[in-house]
Design an enzyme around this catalytic site. Structure first.
Site, PDB file in Angstrom:
ATOM      1  CE  LYS A  18       1.066   1.957   3.917  1.00 18.43           C
ATOM      2  NZ  LYS A  18       2.227   1.363   4.556  1.00 18.43           N
ATOM      3  CB  ALA A  68      10.752   0.125   1.658  1.00 17.87           C
ATOM      4  N   GLY A  69       8.187   0.980   3.877  1.00 16.10           N
ATOM      5  CA  GLY A  69       6.872   1.884   4.122  1.00 16.10           C
ATOM      6  C   GLY A  69       5.826   1.516   3.019  1.00 16.10           C
ATOM      7  N   GLY A 107       4.125  -1.275   3.116  1.00 20.93           N
ATOM      8  CA  GLY A 107       3.042  -2.392   4.101  1.00 20.93           C
ATOM      9  C   GLY A 107       3.568  -3.596   3.631  1.00 20.93           C
ATOM     10  CB  SER A 108       6.607  -5.492   3.114  1.00 23.23           C
ATOM     11  OG  SER A 108       7.311  -4.983   4.215  1.00 23.23           O
ATOM     12  CB  SER A 109       5.168  -6.262   8.219  1.00 22.93           C
ATOM     13  OG  SER A 109       4.406  -5.008   8.618  1.00 22.93           O
ATOM     14  CG  ASP A 139       0.538  -0.293   6.932  1.00 26.06           C
ATOM     15  OD1 ASP A 139      -0.040   0.826   6.871  1.00 26.06           O
ATOM     16  OD2 ASP A 139       1.611  -0.705   7.072  1.00 26.06           O
TER      17      ASP A 139
HETATM   18  C1  MEV Z   1       2.886   2.605   8.575  1.00 28.42           C
HETATM   19  O1  MEV Z   1       2.724   2.058   7.389  1.00 28.42           O
HETATM   20  C2  MEV Z   1       1.921   3.610   9.133  1.00 28.42           C
HETATM   21  C3  MEV Z   1       1.906   4.002  10.414  1.00 28.42           C
HETATM   22  O2  MEV Z   1       0.873   5.153  10.306  1.00 28.42           O
HETATM   23  C4  MEV Z   1       1.961   3.082  11.431  1.00 28.42           C
HETATM   24  C5  MEV Z   1       0.328   2.485  11.406  1.00 28.42           C
HETATM   25  O3  MEV Z   1      -0.647   3.139  10.888  1.00 28.42           O
HETATM   26  O4  MEV Z   1       0.312   1.601  12.048  1.00 28.42           O
HETATM   27  C6  MEV Z   1       3.325   4.953  10.880  1.00 28.42           C
END
Ligand code: MEV
Length: 347
Positions: free
Chosen positions: A10, A128-129, A131-133, A176
């Site tokens: 995402k 990397a932000g 949403g891989s996990s 996510d």
């Molecule tokens: C992480 O993809 C997004 C954050 O807002 C954490 C979350 O929403 O759980 C940093």
């Protein structure tokens, strides 16, 4: 029967971090960047977990994860407020970090006769932000739910994936896993009483996603922002409120069919400035923003937890005109020379 499930990553347009504290967020599933999970039932009472991209695996008796459920028995309904405990979790915690959430799901959803669960990325970069996990958790939960009950219930898979996210990240918003599980277009979500999802129709926006490849931990960044909030609740609440207003303004503009690209660009810049004020940026992310601005694309923000990871750049100039392909190519070359990875996508 072998079961294969896949789930997308995402991209968060607006609202990360603030969403953990009750604000709205706007995000979209990235259907072309996915994770695959393959579940093979076995009958030797062993469970094996393989993370193929990382070359990490773990295998033991199902009893080592505390699995006692017989094949065909439906798993317990997923807990609404997750407080994982018990032997399975203890064992999961001792495994290597990326295995933790998967091992936890196996412990909860696998049957006692055993299974091999293999996870592979279909282009989605890890940590990397993007949403891989959550995508790993959703794909595994979906495969394990089908394995356990013979049918896919997205609400069940999503709830278990959220439980796995709690194990891995401590205090996730659920954004996510909801995006990864339900996919679709763009949704505005809010934590608190529950995650409310509203599909938004937005006009096409060209985006460049740049992965700085600076490793970071979502758990640590969420904890860092929470610590800022605790230390200075008044001003930090106002930063969250400003981010909430950005997400809501964007959502209203979409609903009323009046999304002007220069307005979106302004919101992107403001949201990034607020995230920087929360301590979620990183010099590599600022370098991406500077390079994109030099190339005529002035709106870049971090996406996801920040501290490294990915940035999104609107490939439109200050007047909203799409950046020409040759200029985009030159920008991408420059970013790649800096060691960053780039993905061009449309929302
Ligand atoms: C992480 O993809 C997004 C954050 O807002 C954490 C979350 O929403 O759980 C940093």
């Amino acid at each position: 029967m072998t079961i294969i499930a896949s789930a997308p990553g995402k991209v968060i347009l607006f609202g990360e971090h603030a969403v953990v504290h009750g604000s709205h967020a706007v995000a979209a599933a990235l259907s072309s960047l996915r994770v695959f999970a393959r579940l093979e039932p076995r009958s030797d009472n062993r469970v094996r977990i393989e993370l193929l991209d990382l070359g990490v695996w773990w295998e033991d008796e199902t009893s080592a994860l505390g699995i006692t459920r017989a094949r065909g028995e439906a798993p317990e309904p997923p807990p609404s407020s997750k407080k994982p405990n018990g032997r399975a979790l203890e064992l999961a915690r001792r495994l290597e970090a990326p295995l933790v959430a998967v091992a936890y799901l196996c412990a909860e959803l696998c049957d006692a006769e055993g299974a091999t669960l293999a996870v592979k990325s279909g282009g989605l970069p890890a940590g990397a932000g993007l949403g891989s996990s959550a995508a790993v958790a959703v794909a595994c939960a979906a495969a394990l739910c089908v394995g356990a009950t013979g049918a896919l219930r997205k609400d069940v898979a999503n709830a278990w994936a959220f439980a796995a996210e709690v194990v891995q990240h401590g205090r996730p918003s659920g954004l996510d896993n909801a995006l990864s599980c339900y996919g679709g277009g763009v949704v505005a979500v809010r934590r608190g009483a529950g995650l409310e999802r509203n599909t938004l129709e937005i006009p096409p926006l060209k985006l460049l996603i740049t992965n700085t490849r600076v490793a970071r931990s979502t758990k640590e960044l969420v904890a860092k922002v929470a610590a800022e909030f605790e230390a200075a609740p008044g001003p930090v609440r106002r930063l969250f409120d400003a981010i909430d207003t950005i997400a809501l303004d964007f959502a209203s503009a979409c609903r009323e069919n009046r999304v002007a690209t220069p307005f979106v660009a302004r919101l992107v810049r403001l949201n990034h400035a607020l995230l920087r004020a929360l301590g979620a940026s990183h010099p590599a992310l600022e370098a991406v923003a500077d390079m994109a601005t030099e190339a005529g694309a002035p709106a870049t923000k971090l996406t996801g937890a920040g501290g490294g990871g990915c940035a999104i750049t609107l490939l439109h100039d200050a007047e909203g005109i799409e950046i020409a392909d040759d200029k985009v190519r030159r920008l991408v070359q420059k970013l790649r020379r800096r060691g960053f990875d780039c993905y061009q996508t449309d929302l």
